[in-house]
Motif scaffolding. Structure first.
Motif, PDB file in Angstrom:
ATOM      1  N   TRP A  97       0.702  -1.204   0.025  1.00 27.11           N
ATOM      2  CA  TRP A  97      -0.492  -0.024  -0.043  1.00 27.11           C
ATOM      3  C   TRP A  97       0.921   1.465  -0.345  1.00 27.11           C
ATOM      4  O   TRP A  97       2.120   1.618   0.709  1.00 27.11           O
ATOM      5  CB  TRP A  97      -1.308   0.352   1.415  1.00 27.11           C
ATOM      6  CG  TRP A  97      -1.404  -0.765   1.759  1.00 27.11           C
ATOM      7  CD1 TRP A  97      -3.023  -1.426   0.457  1.00 27.11           C
ATOM      8  CD2 TRP A  97      -1.785  -2.153   1.593  1.00 27.11           C
ATOM      9  NE1 TRP A  97      -3.410  -2.458   0.270  1.00 27.11           N
ATOM     10  CE2 TRP A  97      -3.171  -3.169   1.736  1.00 27.11           C
ATOM     11  CE3 TRP A  97      -1.413  -2.791   3.292  1.00 27.11           C
ATOM     12  CZ2 TRP A  97      -3.019  -4.627   2.551  1.00 27.11           C
ATOM     13  CZ3 TRP A  97      -1.370  -3.466   3.972  1.00 27.11           C
ATOM     14  CH2 TRP A  97      -2.362  -4.558   3.814  1.00 27.11           C
ATOM     15  N   THR A  98       0.615   2.177  -0.664  1.00 32.99           N
ATOM     16  CA  THR A  98       1.057   3.331  -0.745  1.00 32.99           C
ATOM     17  C   THR A  98       0.980   4.736  -0.188  1.00 32.99           C
ATOM     18  O   THR A  98       1.782   5.279   0.050  1.00 32.99           O
ATOM     19  CB  THR A  98       1.730   4.047  -2.300  1.00 32.99           C
ATOM     20  OG1 THR A  98       0.072   3.953  -3.209  1.00 32.99           O
ATOM     21  CG2 THR A  98       2.154   2.677  -3.490  1.00 32.99           C
ATOM     22  N   ARG A 105      -5.633   6.736  -0.404  1.00 33.79           N
ATOM     23  CA  ARG A 105      -6.297   6.695   0.495  1.00 33.79           C
ATOM     24  C   ARG A 105      -6.771   5.615   1.216  1.00 33.79           C
ATOM     25  O   ARG A 105      -7.648   4.820   1.938  1.00 33.79           O
ATOM     26  CB  ARG A 105      -5.495   7.472   1.658  1.00 33.79           C
ATOM     27  CG  ARG A 105      -4.492   8.038   1.634  1.00 33.79           C
ATOM     28  CD  ARG A 105      -3.883   9.414   2.589  1.00 33.79           C
ATOM     29  NE  ARG A 105      -2.343  10.031   2.211  1.00 33.79           N
ATOM     30  CZ  ARG A 105      -2.950  10.620   2.387  1.00 33.79           C
ATOM     31  NH1 ARG A 105      -4.035  11.426   1.687  1.00 33.79           N
ATOM     32  NH2 ARG A 105      -1.380  11.450   1.833  1.00 33.79           N
ATOM     33  N   VAL A 106      -8.537   6.159   0.495  1.00 40.33           N
ATOM     34  CA  VAL A 106      -9.833   5.929   1.043  1.00 40.33           C
ATOM     35  C   VAL A 106      -9.514   4.559   0.264  1.00 40.33           C
ATOM     36  O   VAL A 106      -9.848   2.761   0.677  1.00 40.33           O
ATOM     37  CB  VAL A 106     -10.412   6.162  -0.123  1.00 40.33           C
ATOM     38  CG1 VAL A 106     -11.756   5.865   0.006  1.00 40.33           C
ATOM     39  CG2 VAL A 106     -10.629   8.061   0.239  1.00 40.33           C
ATOM     40  N   ASP A 111      -9.631  -1.529   1.168  1.00 42.76           N
ATOM     41  CA  ASP A 111      -8.606  -2.913   0.382  1.00 42.76           C
ATOM     42  C   ASP A 111      -8.564  -3.723   1.829  1.00 42.76           C
ATOM     43  O   ASP A 111      -9.058  -4.684   1.803  1.00 42.76           O
ATOM     44  CB  ASP A 111      -7.925  -2.162  -0.770  1.00 42.76           C
ATOM     45  CG  ASP A 111      -7.101  -3.947  -1.253  1.00 42.76           C
ATOM     46  OD1 ASP A 111      -8.194  -4.227  -1.873  1.00 42.76           O
ATOM     47  OD2 ASP A 111      -6.043  -3.943  -0.958  1.00 42.76           O
ATOM     48  N   ARG A 112      -7.915  -3.002   2.481  1.00 46.35           N
ATOM     49  CA  ARG A 112      -7.174  -3.477   3.920  1.00 46.35           C
ATOM     50  C   ARG A 112      -8.907  -3.665   4.058  1.00 46.35           C
ATOM     51  O   ARG A 112      -8.742  -5.566   5.029  1.00 46.35           O
ATOM     52  CB  ARG A 112      -7.141  -1.973   4.793  1.00 46.35           C
ATOM     53  CG  ARG A 112      -5.692  -1.942   4.015  1.00 46.35           C
ATOM     54  CD  ARG A 112      -5.455  -0.977   5.350  1.00 46.35           C
ATOM     55  NE  ARG A 112      -4.371  -0.008   4.008  1.00 46.35           N
ATOM     56  CZ  ARG A 112      -2.975  -0.031   5.205  1.00 46.35           C
ATOM     57  NH1 ARG A 112      -3.045  -0.230   6.362  1.00 46.35           N
ATOM     58  NH2 ARG A 112      -1.821   0.444   4.586  1.00 46.35           N
ATOM     59  N   VAL A 113      -9.842  -3.900   4.593  1.00 39.78           N
ATOM     60  CA  VAL A 113     -11.516  -4.374   5.186  1.00 39.78           C
ATOM     61  C   VAL A 113     -11.904  -5.420   4.233  1.00 39.78           C
ATOM     62  O   VAL A 113     -12.085  -6.636   4.723  1.00 39.78           O
ATOM     63  CB  VAL A 113     -12.211  -3.157   5.161  1.00 39.78           C
ATOM     64  CG1 VAL A 113     -13.576  -3.519   5.745  1.00 39.78           C
ATOM     65  CG2 VAL A 113     -12.114  -1.738   6.790  1.00 39.78           C
ATOM     66  N   ASN A 114     -11.900  -5.062   3.193  1.00 42.48           N
ATOM     67  CA  ASN A 114     -12.075  -6.563   2.233  1.00 42.48           C
ATOM     68  C   ASN A 114     -10.945  -8.014   2.176  1.00 42.48           C
ATOM     69  O   ASN A 114     -11.348  -8.287   1.923  1.00 42.48           O
ATOM     70  CB  ASN A 114     -12.108  -5.748   0.838  1.00 42.48           C
ATOM     71  CG  ASN A 114     -12.286  -7.168  -0.451  1.00 42.48           C
ATOM     72  OD1 ASN A 114     -13.797  -6.899  -0.297  1.00 42.48           O
ATOM     73  ND2 ASN A 114     -11.677  -7.616  -1.540  1.00 42.48           N
ATOM     74  N   GLU A 261       7.707  -1.129   0.536  1.00 47.46           N
ATOM     75  CA  GLU A 261       8.021  -1.252  -0.745  1.00 47.46           C
ATOM     76  C   GLU A 261       7.164  -2.738  -0.468  1.00 47.46           C
ATOM     77  O   GLU A 261       6.774  -2.694   1.064  1.00 47.46           O
ATOM     78  CB  GLU A 261       9.079  -1.836  -1.137  1.00 47.46           C
ATOM     79  CG  GLU A 261       9.821  -0.830  -2.072  1.00 47.46           C
ATOM     80  CD  GLU A 261       8.948  -1.261  -2.949  1.00 47.46           C
ATOM     81  OE1 GLU A 261       8.519  -1.351  -3.687  1.00 47.46           O
ATOM     82  OE2 GLU A 261       9.941   0.456  -4.311  1.00 47.46           O
ATOM     83  N   GLY A 262       6.617  -3.231  -1.346  1.00 46.65           N
ATOM     84  CA  GLY A 262       5.481  -4.959  -0.970  1.00 46.65           C
ATOM     85  C   GLY A 262       7.154  -5.687  -1.159  1.00 46.65           C
ATOM     86  O   GLY A 262       8.241  -6.094  -0.414  1.00 46.65           O
TER      87      GLY A 262
END
Length: 360
Positions: A97-98, A105-106, A111-114, A261-262
């Motif tokens: 996540w950047t 950010r939104v 995405d984090r919740v999903n 970074e991922g």
């Protein structure tokens, strides 16, 4: 994604689908077709969520898909819902996540919740896996499968691309070494730190040259700072290139100054090309760059330390060769598409077996 499709074992077939993204998906889908894969550009898109969901659901039914693999926020959300409709597992690939801007950010918050509700999450590094666990995904629904390096892409470098790199700089000055970086020109990539470091490096190595490939919202700010530091004739920003693999083998040093970074593909590709890497020790980068063995790691946001590491490599050809050779060997041993595909195949078989058992 194409590399994975090519290397999955017999019995697996892959179909690629993408949202239009303003036409930006066309080139990838063309390459997928050229490689012999079915590829679909979806017509319905957000904010037409019901239509987009209906179209994706119909595609899954038509292709008789057994697993849906999703990359990035929008496919993760819509893919989870469509996969549930047809009763197949959904796998979300989490690269990082950047927090690039408010809109991102939104999206990334959603995405984090999903991710808590998809059937399985694949993190591209242990560092990203830890972040995924912190948002509530249990270890039982999480795997780490690292990206792969394209070793064959760098076998026969063309001197024409070295000439192009040199042409980015004034013809009346010599270029002894090329320092290369690439990525989206956004704050989390740390390219402002690279510009500051470049000024210090060029004080010690005035015939070196920096090339930063990429586009993004930070371009104007970076160009302005390059001019302020008086290094415009030694720091080129030629924009985005789809031929990074052609230029990488001609770099003396590759640099990743990121704040997050991922698992950085640029580090994988540079190592596969035999180029030593100077990078910040963030996210999954230390899983790619072995400090002192295949490159040098420094803390993020420290221009002086980044400059020292770059200068150290520019001053020592033997060390550059040693680290570059070790990096290529490490990619060959640990970051192959065969290894990646085998792990995905095992995951797909486990998930589909579980789904069939539930259905039975």
């Amino acid at each position: 994604m194409l590399g994975l499709g090519r290397h999955l074992p017999d019995g697996f077939t892959s179909t690629y689908a993408s949202y239009p993204e303003g036409g930006r998906s066309g080139e990838f889908l063309d390459k997928a077709r050229d490689a012999g894969f079915p590829a679909v550009q979806l017509a319905a898109d957000t904010p037409r969520v019901p239509a987009a969901l209906r179209e994706l659901t119909n595609l899954l039914k038509f292709t008789r898909a057994g697993v849906l693999v999703c990359h990035t926020f929008k496919p993760n959300v819509l893919g989870r819902m469509a996969a549930r409709r047809v009763g197949i597992p959904c796998v979300a690939v989490s690269r990082g996540w950047t927090w690039e801007n408010l809109k991102v950010r939104v999206y990334e918050t959603i995405d984090r919740v999903n991710l808590r509700f998809v059937d399985h999450v694949v993190a591209v590094s242990e560092g990203q896996a830890e972040r995924v666990r912190k948002v509530g995904v249990p270890s039982s629904r999480l795997s780490v499968i690292r990206n792969a390096a394209r070793l064959g892409a760098f076998a026969e470098p063309d001197a024409e691309h070295l000439a192009h790199l040199r042409s980015l700089f004034p013809t009346d000055t010599s270029v002894s070494h090329i320092v290369l970086a690439a990525g989206r020109l956004s704050p989390e990539k740390g390219f402002g730190v690279l510009v500051e470091s470049a000024a210090a490096v060029l004080n010690q190595h005035p015939t070196a040259a920096f090339v930063l490939f990429g586009e993004g919202g930070e371009r104007a700010k970076l160009e302005s700072r390059v001019r302020e530091l008086g290094i415009a004739d030694r720091f080129a920003l030629p924009g985005f290139t789809e031929h990074l693999d052609k230029f990488l083998p001609w770099a003396d040093v590759a640099v990743l100054p990121s704040f997050t970074e991922g698992l950085p593909n640029v580090a994988l590709e540079a190592s596969a090309a035999g180029v030593p890497v100077v990078a910040t020790a963030v996210g999954g980068t230390p899983e790619v760059v072995a400090d002192g063995r295949t490159g040098l790691l420094v803390p993020s946001g420290k221009p002086a330390l980044l400059a020292d590491a770059i200068s150290r490599l520019l001053a020592d050809e033997s060390l550059r060769t040693q680290l570059g050779t070790a990096g290529r060997e490490r990619m060959r041993a640990e970051f192959t598409f065969e290894s990646q595909a085998a792990k995905y195949a095992e995951l797909f078989e486990r998930l589909t077996h579980r789904t069939m058992r539930k259905a039975g």
